[in-house]
Motif scaffolding. Structure first.
Motif, PDB file in Angstrom:
ATOM      1  N   GLY A   1      65.206  50.836  24.969  1.00  0.00           N
ATOM      2  CA  GLY A   1      64.416  49.622  24.902  1.00  0.00           C
ATOM      3  C   GLY A   1      65.012  48.493  25.709  1.00  0.00           C
ATOM      4  N   ARG A   2      66.092  48.769  26.458  1.00  0.00           N
ATOM      5  CA  ARG A   2      66.721  47.711  27.254  1.00  0.00           C
ATOM      6  C   ARG A   2      66.649  48.125  28.712  1.00  0.00           C
ATOM      7  N   GLY A   3      65.942  47.325  29.474  1.00  0.00           N
ATOM      8  CA  GLY A   3      65.823  47.618  30.893  1.00  0.00           C
ATOM      9  C   GLY A   3      66.825  46.817  31.679  1.00  0.00           C
ATOM     10  N   GLY A   4      66.875  47.062  32.954  1.00  0.00           N
ATOM     11  CA  GLY A   4      67.771  46.321  33.834  1.00  0.00           C
ATOM     12  C   GLY A   4      67.165  44.990  34.207  1.00  0.00           C
ATOM     13  N   ALA A   5      67.715  44.382  35.228  1.00  0.00           N
ATOM     14  CA  ALA A   5      67.234  43.078  35.671  1.00  0.00           C
ATOM     15  C   ALA A   5      65.839  43.189  36.277  1.00  0.00           C
ATOM     16  N   ALA A   6      65.486  44.359  36.778  1.00  0.00           N
ATOM     17  CA  ALA A   6      64.176  44.516  37.404  1.00  0.00           C
ATOM     18  C   ALA A   6      63.061  44.432  36.375  1.00  0.00           C
ATOM     19  N   THR A   7      63.305  44.836  35.151  1.00  0.00           N
ATOM     20  CA  THR A   7      62.259  44.803  34.130  1.00  0.00           C
ATOM     21  C   THR A   7      62.388  43.587  33.230  1.00  0.00           C
ATOM     22  N   ALA A   8      63.267  42.635  33.554  1.00  0.00           N
ATOM     23  CA  ALA A   8      63.460  41.468  32.700  1.00  0.00           C
ATOM     24  C   ALA A   8      62.251  40.549  32.747  1.00  0.00           C
ATOM     25  N   ALA A   9      61.607  40.441  33.902  1.00  0.00           N
ATOM     26  CA  ALA A   9      60.422  39.593  34.010  1.00  0.00           C
ATOM     27  C   ALA A   9      59.244  40.302  33.369  1.00  0.00           C
ATOM     28  N   THR A  10      58.353  39.542  32.816  1.00  0.00           N
ATOM     29  CA  THR A  10      57.183  40.154  32.198  1.00  0.00           C
ATOM     30  C   THR A  10      56.281  40.729  33.276  1.00  0.00           C
ATOM     31  N   GLN A  11      55.615  41.805  32.946  1.00  0.00           N
ATOM     32  CA  GLN A  11      54.737  42.470  33.901  1.00  0.00           C
ATOM     33  C   GLN A  11      53.374  41.791  33.865  1.00  0.00           C
ATOM     34  N   PRO A  12      52.717  41.661  35.014  1.00  0.00           N
ATOM     35  CA  PRO A  12      51.393  41.033  35.020  1.00  0.00           C
ATOM     36  C   PRO A  12      50.369  41.951  34.367  1.00  0.00           C
ATOM     37  N   LEU A  13      49.348  41.351  33.804  1.00  0.00           N
ATOM     38  CA  LEU A  13      48.276  42.112  33.187  1.00  0.00           C
ATOM     39  C   LEU A  13      47.437  42.779  34.265  1.00  0.00           C
ATOM     40  N   PRO A  14      46.853  43.936  33.969  1.00  0.00           N
ATOM     41  CA  PRO A  14      45.978  44.567  34.965  1.00  0.00           C
ATOM     42  C   PRO A  14      44.746  43.697  35.208  1.00  0.00           C
ATOM     43  N   GLN A  15      44.237  43.763  36.430  1.00  0.00           N
ATOM     44  CA  GLN A  15      43.090  42.962  36.808  1.00  0.00           C
ATOM     45  C   GLN A  15      41.831  43.518  36.167  1.00  0.00           C
ATOM     46  N   ARG A  16      40.990  42.634  35.688  1.00  0.00           N
ATOM     47  CA  ARG A  16      39.717  43.051  35.111  1.00  0.00           C
ATOM     48  C   ARG A  16      38.689  43.190  36.222  1.00  0.00           C
ATOM     49  N   LYS A  17      37.766  44.090  35.997  1.00  0.00           N
ATOM     50  CA  LYS A  17      36.675  44.226  36.953  1.00  0.00           C
ATOM     51  C   LYS A  17      35.713  43.077  36.752  1.00  0.00           C
ATOM     52  N   ALA A  18      35.174  42.592  37.850  1.00  0.00           N
ATOM     53  CA  ALA A  18      34.260  41.458  37.770  1.00  0.00           C
ATOM     54  C   ALA A  18      32.975  41.890  37.098  1.00  0.00           C
ATOM     55  N   ALA A  19      32.437  41.046  36.260  1.00  0.00           N
ATOM     56  CA  ALA A  19      31.181  41.337  35.575  1.00  0.00           C
ATOM     57  C   ALA A  19      30.048  41.252  36.577  1.00  0.00           C
ATOM     58  N   PRO A  20      29.028  42.071  36.419  1.00  0.00           N
ATOM     59  CA  PRO A  20      27.899  42.002  37.350  1.00  0.00           C
ATOM     60  C   PRO A  20      27.204  40.652  37.235  1.00  0.00           C
ATOM     61  N   ALA A  21      26.754  40.154  38.380  1.00  0.00           N
ATOM     62  CA  ALA A  21      26.089  38.852  38.411  1.00  0.00           C
ATOM     63  C   ALA A  21      24.756  38.947  37.685  1.00  0.00           C
ATOM     64  N   PRO A  22      24.452  37.962  36.859  1.00  0.00           N
ATOM     65  CA  PRO A  22      23.168  37.997  36.150  1.00  0.00           C
ATOM     66  C   PRO A  22      22.022  37.787  37.132  1.00  0.00           C
ATOM     67  N   ALA A  23      20.898  38.351  36.770  1.00  0.00           N
ATOM     68  CA  ALA A  23      19.718  38.224  37.624  1.00  0.00           C
ATOM     69  C   ALA A  23      19.307  36.765  37.685  1.00  0.00           C
ATOM     70  N   SER A  24      19.065  36.284  38.890  1.00  0.00           N
ATOM     71  CA  SER A  24      18.699  34.877  39.043  1.00  0.00           C
ATOM     72  C   SER A  24      17.201  34.726  38.931  1.00  0.00           C
ATOM     73  N   GLY A  25      16.800  33.564  38.550  1.00  0.00           N
ATOM     74  CA  GLY A  25      15.380  33.276  38.473  1.00  0.00           C
ATOM     75  C   GLY A  25      14.979  32.963  37.048  1.00  0.00           C
ATOM     76  N   PRO A  26      13.847  32.325  36.873  1.00  0.00           N
ATOM     77  CA  PRO A  26      13.406  31.935  35.542  1.00  0.00           C
ATOM     78  C   PRO A  26      12.924  33.108  34.700  1.00  0.00           C
ATOM     79  N   ALA A  27      12.624  34.273  35.311  1.00  0.00           N
ATOM     80  CA  ALA A  27      12.083  35.401  34.570  1.00  0.00           C
ATOM     81  C   ALA A  27      13.167  36.196  33.856  1.00  0.00           C
ATOM     82  N   ALA A  28      14.443  35.841  34.037  1.00  0.00           N
ATOM     83  CA  ALA A  28      15.521  36.599  33.414  1.00  0.00           C
ATOM     84  C   ALA A  28      15.527  36.345  31.914  1.00  0.00           C
TER      85      ALA A  28
END
Length: 176
Positions: free
Chosen positions: A128-155
């Protein structure tokens, strides 16, 4: 001096009398509103005596004074205050150092790829103890972008949307 050793009626009446004289003078200098406010404050000592609140106020006052004198003159309490101050300083310094390390790691790290990274627990090894390379927190994985909602008043809003019925009511009333 105990509570029963003080002649409370003459004391309260005297404080009220002096306060009423000062409130009259204040009314002549600063106006009726200031004079009435001072008169209201001046009547409180007699009101406290007549309602029997003075013993309670006396107990509250002696308890506060006893607490403060115990706080000021007790070296154990001051050592506790010093330890609390040390803890606050340590929290602030650790936050500052952590922020510097994260900024340095972010500026020197390559851009995040879409490939999944190794979890921090696995990188740390069995102990459970890493070296100096793992001391910094790891970034979270990137989320996929949500699909754009349909534009227009009929949505139309989604059927499972919690606010869809509220939006329908507002549209019927001409609000939304």
């Amino acid at each position: 001096m105990s509570f029963n050793q003080i002649a409370w009626l003459p004391l309260c009446a005297g404080v009220t009398g002096v306060g009423l004289v000062l409130s009259f003078l204040l009314m002549r200098r600063r106006g009726v509103a200031a004079g009435l406010r001072a008169a209201a404050w001046s009547l409180l000592p007699v009101a406290a005596f007549l309602t029997g609140v003075l013993p309670t106020l006396w107990q509250i006052g002696t308890a506060i004074i006893g607490f403060l004198t115990g706080l000021v003159f007790n070296p154990v309490v001051w050592s506790g205050v010093a330890v609390t101050g040390l803890a606050v300083v340590l929290f602030l310094v650790s936050g500052f150092l952590r922020g510097r390390r994260l900024r340095a790691a972010a500026s020197s790290a390559p851009p995040v790829s879409s490939a999944p990274s190794v979890p921090a627990v696995a990188a740390a090894g069995p102990g459970g103890r890493g070296g100096a390379a793992t001391a910094a927190t790891q970034p979270l994985p990137q989320r996929k972008a949500a699909p754009a909602p349909a534009s227009g008043p009929a949505a139309k809003p989604a059927a499972d949307d919690d606010f869809s019925d509220i939006e329908d009511i507002l549209k019927r009333r001409g609000i939304g």
